[in-house]
Design a protein around this motif. Structure first.
Motif, PDB file in Angstrom:
ATOM      1  N   SER A 158       0.850  -1.192   0.000  1.00  0.00           N
ATOM      2  CA  SER A 158       0.000   0.000   0.000  1.00  0.00           C
ATOM      3  C   SER A 158       0.884   1.241   0.000  1.00  0.00           C
ATOM      4  O   SER A 158       2.106   1.150  -0.052  1.00  0.00           O
ATOM      5  N   MET A 159       0.242   2.413   0.081  1.00  0.00           N
ATOM      6  CA  MET A 159       0.968   3.679   0.068  1.00  0.00           C
ATOM      7  C   MET A 159       1.455   4.078   1.449  1.00  0.00           C
ATOM      8  O   MET A 159       2.032   5.150   1.619  1.00  0.00           O
ATOM      9  N   VAL A 160       1.210   3.229   2.434  1.00  0.00           N
ATOM     10  CA  VAL A 160       1.698   3.479   3.792  1.00  0.00           C
ATOM     11  C   VAL A 160       2.513   2.269   4.232  1.00  0.00           C
ATOM     12  O   VAL A 160       2.360   1.173   3.693  1.00  0.00           O
ATOM     13  N   PRO A 161       3.406   2.429   5.205  1.00  0.00           N
ATOM     14  CA  PRO A 161       4.205   1.289   5.655  1.00  0.00           C
ATOM     15  C   PRO A 161       3.323   0.166   6.192  1.00  0.00           C
ATOM     16  O   PRO A 161       2.444   0.398   7.023  1.00  0.00           O
ATOM     17  N   ASP A 162       3.567  -1.040   5.716  1.00  0.00           N
ATOM     18  CA  ASP A 162       2.802  -2.198   6.177  1.00  0.00           C
ATOM     19  C   ASP A 162       3.696  -3.424   6.367  1.00  0.00           C
ATOM     20  O   ASP A 162       3.214  -4.543   6.487  1.00  0.00           O
TER      21      ASP A 162
ATOM     22  N   GLY B   8      -2.421  -4.055   8.973  1.00  0.00           N
ATOM     23  CA  GLY B   8      -2.715  -2.627   8.951  1.00  0.00           C
ATOM     24  C   GLY B   8      -1.483  -1.818   8.631  1.00  0.00           C
ATOM     25  O   GLY B   8      -0.629  -2.230   7.837  1.00  0.00           O
ATOM     26  N   GLN B   9      -1.355  -0.660   9.276  1.00  0.00           N
ATOM     27  CA  GLN B   9      -0.218   0.225   9.040  1.00  0.00           C
ATOM     28  C   GLN B   9       0.760   0.137  10.194  1.00  0.00           C
ATOM     29  O   GLN B   9       0.368   0.122  11.364  1.00  0.00           O
ATOM     30  N   THR B  10       2.039   0.057   9.869  1.00  0.00           N
ATOM     31  CA  THR B  10       3.076   0.107  10.892  1.00  0.00           C
ATOM     32  C   THR B  10       3.443   1.568  11.135  1.00  0.00           C
ATOM     33  O   THR B  10       3.722   2.310  10.202  1.00  0.00           O
ATOM     34  N   MET B  11       3.470   1.984  12.413  1.00  0.00           N
ATOM     35  CA  MET B  11       3.550   3.408  12.721  1.00  0.00           C
ATOM     36  C   MET B  11       4.868   3.849  13.364  1.00  0.00           C
ATOM     37  O   MET B  11       5.367   4.931  13.063  1.00  0.00           O
ATOM     38  N   ALA B  12       5.432   3.052  14.248  1.00  0.00           N
ATOM     39  CA  ALA B  12       6.650   3.454  14.955  1.00  0.00           C
ATOM     40  C   ALA B  12       7.418   2.218  15.400  1.00  0.00           C
ATOM     41  O   ALA B  12       6.823   1.179  15.698  1.00  0.00           O
TER      42      ALA B  12
ATOM     43  N   TYR C  35       6.842  -2.752  17.381  1.00  0.00           N
ATOM     44  CA  TYR C  35       6.303  -1.725  16.485  1.00  0.00           C
ATOM     45  C   TYR C  35       4.852  -1.434  16.844  1.00  0.00           C
ATOM     46  O   TYR C  35       4.113  -2.312  17.311  1.00  0.00           O
ATOM     47  N   LEU C  36       4.472  -0.191  16.634  1.00  0.00           N
ATOM     48  CA  LEU C  36       3.122   0.285  16.915  1.00  0.00           C
ATOM     49  C   LEU C  36       2.270   0.160  15.680  1.00  0.00           C
ATOM     50  O   LEU C  36       2.668   0.587  14.590  1.00  0.00           O
ATOM     51  N   GLY C  37       1.074  -0.441  15.823  1.00  0.00           N
ATOM     52  CA  GLY C  37       0.133  -0.545  14.724  1.00  0.00           C
ATOM     53  C   GLY C  37      -0.874   0.584  14.736  1.00  0.00           C
ATOM     54  O   GLY C  37      -1.034   1.296  15.730  1.00  0.00           O
ATOM     55  N   SER C  38      -1.588   0.755  13.637  1.00  0.00           N
ATOM     56  CA  SER C  38      -2.575   1.836  13.538  1.00  0.00           C
ATOM     57  C   SER C  38      -3.763   1.610  14.467  1.00  0.00           C
ATOM     58  O   SER C  38      -4.529   2.532  14.715  1.00  0.00           O
TER      59      SER C  38
ATOM     60  N   ILE D  85       0.117  10.977  12.317  1.00  0.00           N
ATOM     61  CA  ILE D  85       0.831  10.376  11.193  1.00  0.00           C
ATOM     62  C   ILE D  85       2.292  10.064  11.505  1.00  0.00           C
ATOM     63  O   ILE D  85       2.930   9.315  10.771  1.00  0.00           O
ATOM     64  N   ALA D  86       2.853  10.650  12.556  1.00  0.00           N
ATOM     65  CA  ALA D  86       4.263  10.419  12.861  1.00  0.00           C
ATOM     66  C   ALA D  86       4.445  10.233  14.366  1.00  0.00           C
ATOM     67  O   ALA D  86       5.019  11.090  15.034  1.00  0.00           O
TER      68      ALA D  86
END
Length: 517
Positions: free
Chosen positions: A416-420, A440-444, A455-458, A488-489
């Motif tokens: 996708s267009m976001v880290p996954d 989902g999206q990986t955030m940190a 790692y933190l998920g969305s 977002i960050a």
């Protein structure tokens, strides 16, 4: 003459009247205050009113029977068994049963009402503070829980500043976390969320830089005025927030985020010169003016070595300096032939991220051995997708990659267009070691004290991975229906018994910080 037996009927009517009055007052309060009884309270009210009705019916039936028999009991055994006396006795039995059920319901209500109060917690589930309420400085610490247990959200810090305001970084300080916000440096108690200490930015100035970490209990921050250089440097003692010293920087001020602490030395790139100062006194130890035609791009340091990236004309190079003395240990030309941005990802082992203007140039993580010889090159965009890198480097999302056990670990925009995806590369040869996909999206990213990668998920979950294989060790999902918003960050900081999430960009009034314990 046998005396008339009115005692039971009179007592029952008196008891029924008292209970009826209490129930009526209770229900009346619901009419006046608009707060109708619910749950067990409503059940008890209904049973009390039913018991009153049955008791009154039994009393009336008993009185009628006595009156019909001339004021005394009937001597006719047939009448006693099947005549007018039977309905009255049956009504009394029913009244006793209903009263017993009412008393039982009242007991259950009394036993469970305390638990309900604890769950209500003053208006929020499980007694945690509201997301819109500022944590009290007297908040009682929450008992530490296992890292492998389902976390709760015991506290939050409300959003800070205006929309799109952005923080500059953070420090993990054991039982305390420090957040570099636009309005200053604030340290939160990891257990309760209260502010332990703060270093507010002066009026009309904003925090503009912070060291990646602290050493010997001291870190650096800097602040500046709107559209002016980031030109005031402070050394902060992390135990209590005391400002050890303050320096005004001349010229163009700090170069980007080029400030670090290594042992007891503070190193900065400022106005074209690299300077080192004592972290305790601020006294200058050494300086290295940039050679003619060169400018510092990025730096980081530990107690023994400082890594410096310089742009010289259209080329660039990496230098290793002695942190204590400034002596040059080695230098290595980087594969750059145009203007570049860079970041030092790790000092030991040496890893830098480079992204040059030439579309056909170098866009990669570069690894080096202790003598400066190249060991690995990992493209910022490749088969695994677009990799996340430190701020200002590459086209992916901003994240601080991890370097541990000979691996470079970061996120990738794979499906996708976001880290996954979390992906690891060997620093010996640049080959992929493992990849872990997320739904989902990986955030940190964060490094756990026990060696695992987190790692933190969305969805506000925290996934712990085996750093050698990338396999899931544990997934921690908050046990609350209403999840705190994530910007977002964000940044993820491990703390004793859990984690703290810091939202560094205020997009939609997300909380500045919240805990997962």
């Amino acid at each position: 003459m046998i005396p008339e037996r009115r005692g039971p009927s009179t007592g029952a009517v008196a008891l029924s009247g008292a209970a009826f009055g209490a129930a009526a007052v209770f229900l009346g309060a619901g009419v006046v205050a608009g707060d109708w009884p619910t749950g067990w309270a409503a059940v008890v009210c209904a049973l009390v009113l039913t018991a009153v009705g049955v008791t009154v019916r039994a009393a009336a039936g008993r009185t009628a029977t006595t009156r019909d028999s001339g004021g005394g009991p009937s001597l006719d055994k047939t009448d006693t068994a099947t005549g007018p006396a039977a309905p009255g006795r049956a009504s009394f039995v029913a009244a006793v049963v209903v009263w017993a059920v009412a008393v039982l319901a009242a007991g259950i209500w009394a036993a469970t009402s305390g638990d309900d109060d604890e769950r209500d917690g003053g208006g929020t589930a499980k007694g945690r503070p509201s997301a819109s309420a500022q944590p009290s400085t007297s908040a009682r610490p929450t008992a530490a829980s296992s890292l492998d247990a389902a976390p709760a959200v015991p506290w939050t810090v409300p959003a800070v500043g205006q929309k799109y305001d952005e923080g500059v970084g953070s420090w993990a300080l054991g039982p305390t976390v420090a957040q570099g916000r636009i309005d200053g440096l604030f340290a939160y108690d990891a257990a309760g969320g209260s502010v332990r200490w703060s270093v507010p930015a002066p009026t009309r100035e904003a925090l503009c830089a912070i060291t990646p970490d602290t050493e010997e209990g001291i870190g650096l921050v800097a602040h500046g005025r709107h559209e002016k250089p980031c030109a005031t440097l402070l050394a902060v003692r992390t135990s209590d927030g005391k400002v050890m010293w303050r320096r005004k920087l001349g010229g163009t001020g700090l170069v980007g985020n080029a400030l670090a602490v290594g042992g007891t030395t503070a190193v900065t790139a400022e106005d074209g010169t690299v300077r080192a100062r004592s972290t305790e006194s601020g006294e200058q130890r050494w300086q290295r003016p940039a050679p003619k035609g060169c400018l510092p791009l990025a730096l980081d340091a530990d107690a023994t070595r400082t890594l410096l990236v310089e742009q010289c004309g259209k080329g660039a190079r990496l230098l290793a300096l002695d942190t204590r003395t400034g002596t040059q240990r080695w230098t290595r030309d980087l594969p750059v032939e145009s203007t570049a941005t860079a970041s030092v990802v790790s000092v030991a082992p040496a890893v830098v991220a480079v992204d040059e203007a030439d579309a056909r140039g170098t866009h990669a993580f570069l690894g080096f051995d202790d003598k400066g010889a190249p060991t690995a090159s990992v493209p910022l965009s490749g088969p695994e997708g677009v990799l996340s890198a430190p701020e200002g480097v590459g086209d992916g999302r901003t994240v601080r990659p991890l370097v541990r056990d000979g691996l470079l670990i970061t996120f990738a925009e794979h499906e996708s267009m976001v880290p996954d995806r979390v992906v690891a590369y060997s620093l010996k040869d640049g080959r992929k070691a493992w990849a872990h996909d997320d739904e989902g999206q990986t955030m940190a990213l964060a490094a756990e004290p026990d060696g695992r990668v987190a790692y933190l998920g969305s969805d506000a979950s925290v996934t712990l991975l085996d750093p050698a294989t990338g396999r899931t060790a544990t997934v921690l999902k908050p046990d609350t229906a209403e999840l705190p918003a994530i910007s977002i960050a964000p940044e993820l900081l491990p703390v004793p018994g859990g984690h703290v999430v810091l939202n560094q960009i205020n997009m939609q009034a997300e909380p500045a910080a919240f805990a997962l314990r």
